[in-house]
Design an enzyme around this catalytic site. Structure first.
Site, short mmCIF file in Angstrom:
data_model
loop_
_atom_site.label_atom_id
_atom_site.label_comp_id
_atom_site.label_asym_id
_atom_site.label_seq_id
_atom_site.Cartn_x
_atom_site.Cartn_y
_atom_site.Cartn_z
N GLY A 46 -9.77 47.74 24.17
CA GLY A 46 -11.12 47.92 24.67
C GLY A 46 -11.86 49.03 23.97
O GLY A 46 -11.57 49.37 22.82
N ASP A 163 -0.04 57.24 21.84
CA ASP A 163 -1.08 57.38 20.81
C ASP A 163 -1.43 58.85 20.59
O ASP A 163 -2.61 59.23 20.55
CB ASP A 163 -2.33 56.58 21.19
CG ASP A 163 -3.25 56.34 20.00
OD1 ASP A 163 -2.78 56.48 18.85
OD2 ASP A 163 -4.43 56.02 20.21
#
Length: 664
Positions: A46, A163
């Protein structure tokens, strides 16, 4: 400006006071209060937007994260919503830490899922690096001391960030109050962007999943969709290397040498050795060689004791969703244990053989250390006795070959020519020639009567991992990282033919006593036998669950042994013209790097990753003795021609010679 959150909108920009998008008609206010201003990030799950909260008079900034996973499919939409709900609950708990953005809301609107989080005022470390240049070691140490407690907290809440990179670490630029009401400080580091985070449920094993994260920073296992807590430690370590050098992590790892070369890019030469070792361990390629937890890294940073204030926020963890209390040292079931192998991260494959053993040794040690040979400046990868028993040769990652006098236990002379690691050595049967293989893709042939290089064999397209002379001295076989085996005619000093079949690195080679058959082992987990007269593959032996590091024929040629990264030693025997598995010996689930049969064929010696030297009785398969021979990996073991001595070579840069004390 108002920004439309409809992913399909062609013109998302709108005026500040608009309530509906002029292009597509979508609502511009989420939950009638959150207005997106502009996009600030995007990924496979997204987009992220800077926004304002119009429900409050001050219209404070916030961050909207919009989730619409690609390829979700209608049948998975309900499951995705459930996982999103579980993830939001975890992120709500994480936001109680002052160095993690507070979760303000989570909901679904217009078939899209959203998280709204606290906005952190400041610049990220990627921007800071571009503005101020490379970090020094003091700044990197401060970064670790600031973020490791945050990771400890995140992992204790059973979340893997997945991440971590400079762009996802923000340094606060102003005062304020964090989510818990604690006054935050300018300069404090905040870990952001948990949009890729993975919740580890109770008892979950990390099976194959979606590859998430930034390619330059993600751990090898994460590229296969198998992120673990150690993956975050790897990414944090790589982040530190990038900040120290301002060089892309892709360029800081030499794929030809299979090692990190970040020190080559440091501007100063006085980098703290201890901090360097910590970073090296954080970015180890194998998960089992990394730290088991963030707390373990902190302990190495502070050998005299972790400052109490470093862990002050760990009490914020809630056990309401984790009914079984666990100590912080092992925060979740998937965390690898010290000394475990990467394979332990998944359920072990079923074993068909029942005849394997790893039991207490049957007898006390009957081998004493006769000599410890010191001279190499780095790990010793190979050690061999000359067939006449007069000398020993050892090859090292320091690119040298040392020749030692056996009767005096001291160095005789040094051979130099290779430009990369020396990986393997082999003497000709008459002791007059030595072959050395190297990661520089070449094989050097040395005249031992003169103690100098004779000629070079070149032909492999990647590093040479193993070289072996045939018992009759006519052939030399070499295995390489180019997945091939070259057969060299030593009567002419040139390549004869190439054997192809392995699909990955070739690590092990051994000739049968009659020089007619070659056995090979490789990273593709296979053991293969080759007919050298016909230059073709005879058969393939399967059964290992991981890389086959070493293979060796018994002196009578009726048995062969293979050792693997899966911690297993397999003994194969020939029956009615076919090679079959005789038994499996278990070496404590650690890499078996090297094997050698005693000259009489009664004993099998194995060198393991944990520094243990094991002796096995071949006939019964019983473990006779175990010796803590080295403090690091034992890369090579070799019996002397008379069987009364054994040489071991290790990661710690030492060669040890062991003397048989009794009837062996």
């Amino acid at each position: 400006m108002s920004y439309c959150l409809n992913p399909a909108c062609s013109h998302p920009q709108n005026s500040n006071d608009s309530k509906f998008c002029l292009a597509c008609g979508a609502k511009l206010l989420l939950r009638e209060r959150y207005r997106a201003i502009r996009p600030i990030g995007h990924g496979g799950f997204g987009k992220t937007f800077l926004a304002v909260d119009e429900d409050k008079p001050s219209r404070p900034p916030c961050v909207i994260k919009q989730f619409f996973p690609q390829n979700q499919g209608a049948q998975n939409s309900i499951k995705a919503a459930e996982l999103f709900q579980q993830e939001a609950i975890r992120l709500d708990q994480l936001g109680k830490h002052p160095q993690v953005p507070e979760l303000l809301a989570h909901f679904e609107q217009d078939s899209n899922q959203y998280l709204v989080q606290e906005y952190i005022d400041g610049i990220n470390l990627q921007q800071e690096l571009e503005q101020q240049g490379a970090f020094d070691q003091t700044q990197v140490r401060a970064l670790l001391e600031s973020l490791l407690p945050v990771l400890a907290f995140v992992h204790q809440n059973q979340v893997i960030h997945r991440d971590i990179k400079p762009a996802n670490i923000i340094r606060r630029s102003g005062l304020g109050s964090g989510a818990t009401g604690i006054q935050v400080r300018p300069g404090e580091l905040v870990l952001v962007d948990f949009g890729a985070a993975k919740v580890v449920t109770q008892g979950q094993l990390p099976g194959m999943g979606t590859v998430i994260g930034s390619p330059e920073y993600i751990a090898p296992e994460q590229t296969r969709g198998q992120a673990i807590y150690g993956s975050d430690l790897y990414s944090l370590g790589v982040t530190c290397l990038y900040l120290l050098t301002q060089i892309s992590p892709f360029d800081l790892f030499d794929i030809h040498e299979d090692r990190w070369i970040w020190r080559d890019y440091l501007k100063g030469s006085n980098f703290e050795a201890r901090l360097g070792q910590i970073l090296d361990k954080m970015v180890a390629m194998a998960p089992a060689q990394r730290y088991p937890s963030a707390l373990a890294v902190l302990k190495d940073l502070h050998p005299s004791g972790i400052p109490p204030g470093s862990l002050k926020n760990l009490q914020l963890v809630s056990h309401s969703t984790s009914p079984t209390p666990r100590s912080f040292g092992a925060p979740a079931p998937v965390q690898p244990q010290v000394g475990s192998s990467p394979r332990s991260q998944t359920a072990p494959p079923p074993r068909k053989e029942k005849d394997f053993s790893r039991v207490a040794p049957l007898q006390r040690l009957s081998w004493d250390c006769l000599y410890t040979l010191k001279g190499h400046r780095s790990a010793v990868t190979s050690v061999v006795f000359s067939p006449d028993g007069l000398t020993i040769a050892s090859g090292s990652q320091d690119q040298t070959i040392e020749i030692w006098q056996m009767d005096r236990g001291r160095r005789w002379y040094t051979l130099t020519s290779h430009t990369n690691w020396v990986t393997s050595l082999s003497f000709s049967p008459d002791s007059q020639v030595l072959a050395s293989g190297s990661r520089d893709n070449t094989i050097e042939i040395w005249d031992m009567t003169k103690g100098k290089r004779w000629y070079t064999l070149a032909g492999h397209q990647a590093g040479v991992e193993v070289v072996r002379f045939s018992p009759d001295g006519k052939l030399l076989a070499s295995g390489s990282r180019d997945n091939t085996i070259e057969i060299w005619d030593m009567t002419k000093g040139k390549r004869w033919y190439t054997l192809m079949g392995h699909t990955d690195y070739v690590y092990g080679l051994s000739f049968s006593p009659n020089s007619q058959i070659l056995v090979s082992g490789g990273r593709d987990t296979s053991v293969r036998l080759w007919d050298l007269h016909k230059a073709r593959e005879l058969c393939q032996l399967s059964g290992h669950a991981d890389w086959v590091r070493t293979v060796v024929f018994s002196p009578n040629g009726q048995l062969l042994a293979s050792g693997s990264r899966d911690g297993m030693i397999k003994l194969w025997h020939i029956e009615n013209g076919q090679w079959k598995l005789k038994r499996t010996l278990r070496a404590d689930q650690v890499d078996v790097f090297s094997l050698d049969f005693s000259p009489d064929g009664r004993l099998l010696a194995s060198g393991n990753r944990d520094g243990n030297l094991d002796f096995w009785e071949v006939d019964s398969g019983a473990l006779l003795e175990t010796s803590a021979a080295h403090r690091g990996d034992i890369f090579s073991v070799a019996f002397s021609p008379d069987g009364q001595k054994l040489a071991t070579a290790s990661y710690e840069g030492l060669v040890r010679i062991w003397q048989a004390c009794g009837d062996n």
